[in-house]
Motif scaffolding. Structure first.
Motif, short mmCIF file in Angstrom:
data_model
loop_
_atom_site.label_atom_id
_atom_site.label_comp_id
_atom_site.label_asym_id
_atom_site.label_seq_id
_atom_site.Cartn_x
_atom_site.Cartn_y
_atom_site.Cartn_z
N ASN A 1 74.56 95.89 78.37
CA ASN A 1 75.25 96.27 79.61
C ASN A 1 74.44 97.20 80.50
N GLY A 2 73.29 97.59 79.98
CA GLY A 2 72.38 98.41 80.79
C GLY A 2 71.44 97.51 81.57
N PRO A 3 70.58 98.12 82.39
CA PRO A 3 69.67 97.31 83.23
C PRO A 3 68.54 96.67 82.42
N PHE A 4 68.04 95.57 82.94
CA PHE A 4 66.81 94.95 82.45
C PHE A 4 65.87 94.96 83.64
N VAL A 5 64.83 95.78 83.55
CA VAL A 5 63.95 95.97 84.70
C VAL A 5 62.58 95.41 84.36
N ALA A 6 62.12 94.45 85.15
CA ALA A 6 60.83 93.83 84.87
C ALA A 6 59.79 94.28 85.87
N ILE A 7 58.60 94.51 85.38
CA ILE A 7 57.49 94.80 86.29
C ILE A 7 56.26 94.05 85.80
N ASN A 8 55.60 93.38 86.73
CA ASN A 8 54.46 92.56 86.38
C ASN A 8 53.19 93.20 86.93
N SER A 9 52.41 93.76 86.04
CA SER A 9 51.20 94.47 86.47
C SER A 9 50.20 93.54 87.14
N GLY A 10 50.28 92.28 86.81
CA GLY A 10 49.33 91.34 87.40
C GLY A 10 49.72 90.94 88.81
N ALA A 11 50.99 91.18 89.17
CA ALA A 11 51.48 90.65 90.44
C ALA A 11 51.53 91.68 91.56
N ILE A 12 51.33 92.96 91.24
CA ILE A 12 51.35 93.95 92.31
C ILE A 12 49.99 94.63 92.41
N PHE B 1 60.71 95.68 81.00
CA PHE B 1 59.86 94.58 80.58
C PHE B 1 58.52 94.70 81.29
N LEU B 2 57.50 95.06 80.54
CA LEU B 2 56.16 95.23 81.12
C LEU B 2 55.38 93.94 80.94
N ASP B 3 55.50 93.08 81.96
CA ASP B 3 54.90 91.75 81.88
C ASP B 3 53.42 91.85 82.21
N GLU B 4 52.62 90.97 81.61
CA GLU B 4 51.17 90.96 81.82
C GLU B 4 50.57 92.35 81.66
N ILE B 5 50.93 92.98 80.57
CA ILE B 5 50.48 94.34 80.31
C ILE B 5 48.96 94.42 80.26
N GLY B 6 48.32 93.30 79.90
CA GLY B 6 46.85 93.26 79.84
C GLY B 6 46.20 93.50 81.19
N TYR C 1 43.24 100.81 83.62
CA TYR C 1 43.01 101.69 82.48
C TYR C 1 43.68 103.06 82.63
N ASP C 2 43.58 103.65 83.82
CA ASP C 2 44.18 104.99 83.96
C ASP C 2 45.70 104.94 83.91
N MET C 3 46.26 103.79 84.34
CA MET C 3 47.71 103.63 84.23
C MET C 3 48.14 103.50 82.76
N GLN C 4 47.25 102.89 81.99
CA GLN C 4 47.54 102.77 80.55
C GLN C 4 47.68 104.16 79.93
N THR C 5 46.84 105.08 80.40
CA THR C 5 46.90 106.45 79.88
C THR C 5 48.25 107.09 80.20
N ARG C 6 48.67 106.88 81.43
CA ARG C 6 49.97 107.47 81.83
C ARG C 6 51.12 106.83 81.06
N LEU C 7 51.01 105.54 80.89
CA LEU C 7 52.06 104.82 80.16
C LEU C 7 52.17 105.34 78.73
N LEU C 8 51.03 105.57 78.13
CA LEU C 8 51.02 106.09 76.77
C LEU C 8 51.75 107.42 76.68
N ARG C 9 51.52 108.28 77.67
CA ARG C 9 52.18 109.57 77.68
C ARG C 9 53.70 109.42 77.78
N VAL C 10 54.13 108.47 78.64
CA VAL C 10 55.57 108.24 78.78
C VAL C 10 56.18 107.81 77.45
N ILE C 11 55.47 106.93 76.76
CA ILE C 11 55.99 106.45 75.49
C ILE C 11 56.08 107.59 74.48
#
Ligand code: ATP
Ligand code: MG
Length: 445
Positions: free
Chosen positions: A178-189, A227-232, A236-246
């Motif tokens: 019942n909560g949100p499903f939020v998708a973001i595609n790193s390859g598309a933006i 949903f972090l689509d096309e995470i690959g 690289y610097d965004m990966q660092t920030r993402l890691l911190r969030v996790i």
């Protein structure tokens, strides 16, 4: 023109299919438009039960038996032409006779099924994932078991294998449904926007920023799934920030000081082999292990061939309804051909192929030349096909085929010498006994 002629003309030219039956439902008359619409001849309908027109005659019969009016009901017609879905209104002609008038109209708007992702909502559920393949069934079982867990899932698989629909299904199966499903595609933006998309920004964080600031996807996904689509494709610097969030479970907006705790389940997906990307130095190793807690690898379609006939049936029915066109009969030979094909674009390619077939009214040859399964790949693929050399190769193949591989005749037809033809065949790797090449030609024709 007498009155009767006038009325006949009117009925003939009205853009609706009209039939009149007696009280028992036997057809007394129909207009031309109806014959056009459904592809019937007048004598096939006159004095026959009107129910022969319908795919589900029970529905119409019941309404007639109950003497109910039918107002703009959607019906499916056993049409000989290509369309099958119409709206029907039917009612007694007047209070004195028992005759019934049936009025068929084209469906007004194409009702596109809600296949697209609507705003922050997952629409897919496990029951819409079609498979009979044992290992895929086990994979779905595993996905259901871990749906409620908060651990990160990493879904890998080739393009078009169903990564996104799996992610949506997991969310809808979980206690976060019942909560949100939020998708973001790193390859598309664009890279420069990824940070503000993910984390949001505060008022005046940068020029062009909205006055009141904007929440990022992580905040929007609070109590739901991101949903972090096309995470690959993530820089690289965004990966660092993402890691911190996790690791910290909190985010701060760009230009903001406050750390906001977010309760978000992460599902990441990639069609790249992330482990290889780690080895190549493109993807952070620590992030990879953080994401890869619950790995799910979807096998390509060619490794679950038993699903192909099932998916053909499924898409045939689903898409013919959506497109409002007839299903195509698939012969045993065609099924074999479809099963033997290697489907580089996986289920998406199969889906598109069936859609193309329904539109064409027949099943065309297989192969990338004909089928678009992903715009990006089409761009890459077509490139070499635009060259004159490619056209020359295809033309030589065609001529050789016409003359059953006879070099002398083919060279003469091409207006070149035998030796030149041999040389060109050598250059293009054409070998007359190579059946693969002939079938490639068939696909082009
Ligand atoms: N098992 C399945 N049953 C029914 N439909 C499927 C199945 N697998 C895939 N599809 C269909 O294929 C399409 C592609 O699936 P999806 O978008 O999930 O692929 P993907 O793996 O995310 O591809 P990409 O890497 O290109 O983004 C979907 O629109 C869906 O309709
Ligand atoms: Mg996808």
């Amino acid at each position: 023109m007498d009155y009767r002629e006038y009325v006949d003309n009117l009925i003939k030219n009205i853009p609706l299919g009209i039939a009149i039956s007696d009280g028992e439902g036997y057809v007394k008359n129909v207009n031309h438009k109806l014959l056009d619409m459904f592809g019937y001849k007048l004598e096939e309908l006159i004095e026959r039960p009107v129910s022969i027109l319908f795919k589900e005659p029970e529905k119409v019969n019941r309404l007639l038996a109950e003497k109910k009016k039918i107002i703009e009901e959607e019906v499916f017609i056993k049409a000989k032409s290509n369309k099958i879905r119409f709206t029907l209104s039917a009612y007694p002609i007047d209070a004195y006779s028992r005759d019934i008038i049936y009025i068929f109209a084209d469906i007004k708007k194409e009702r596109r099924m809600a296949n697209r992702l609507s705003e922050n909502k997952a629409i897919y559920t496990f029951d819409k994932i079609i498979t009979q393949n044992e290992s895929f069934i086990r994979l779905i079982q595993f996905a259901k078991e871990v749906a409620d867990s908060k651990s990160t899932i990493l879904i890998t698989g080739e393009s078009g294998t169903g990564k996104e629909i799996l992610a949506q299904s997991i969310h809808n199966h979980s206690n976060r449904r019942n909560g949100p499903f939020v998708a973001i595609n790193s390859g598309a933006i664009p890279e420069s926007l990824i940070e503000s998309e993910l984390f949001g920004y505060e008022e005046g964080a940068f020029t062009g920023a909205k006055k009141e600031g904007q929440p990022g996807k992580f905040e929007l996904a609070h109590k739901g799934t991101i949903f972090l689509d096309e995470i690959g494709e993530m820089p690289y610097d965004m990966q660092t920030r993402l890691l911190r969030v996790i690791e910290e479970g909190s985010v701060s907006r760009i230009g903001g000081l406050e750390q906001k705790l977010v309760d978000v389940r992460i599902i990441a997906a990639s069609n790249k082999n992330l482990k290889e990307e780690v080895e190549k130095g493109n993807f952070r190793k620590d992030l990879f292990y953080r994401l890869n807690v619950l790995p799910i690898e979807i096998p390509p379609l060619r490794e679950r061939k038993d699903d192909i006939p099932l998916l053909v049936d499924y898409f045939m029915e689903k898409l013919s309804l959506r497109l409002n066109k007839k299903e195509i009969l698939v012969s045993k030979e065609k099924i074999d051909e479809l099963v033997n094909y290697n489907w580089p674009g996986n289920v998406r390619e199969l889906e598109n192929y069936i859609e193309l077939s329904i539109n064409l009214g027949y099943m065309p040859g297989l192969g990338e030349e004909r089928i678009s399964f992903k715009p990006k790949e089409i761009g890459e693929y077509r490139h070499e096909h635009l060259t004159l050399e490619y056209m020359e190769k295809i033309h030589i193949l065609k001529v050789l085929k016409i003359f059953s591989g006879n070099i002398t005749k083919s060279a003469k037809a091409l207006g070149i010498g035998r030796n030149t033809l041999y040389r060109k065949m050598d250059k293009y790797g054409i070998n007359c006994s190579d059946i693969e090449q002939w079938s490639m030609l068939e696909r082009l024709e």
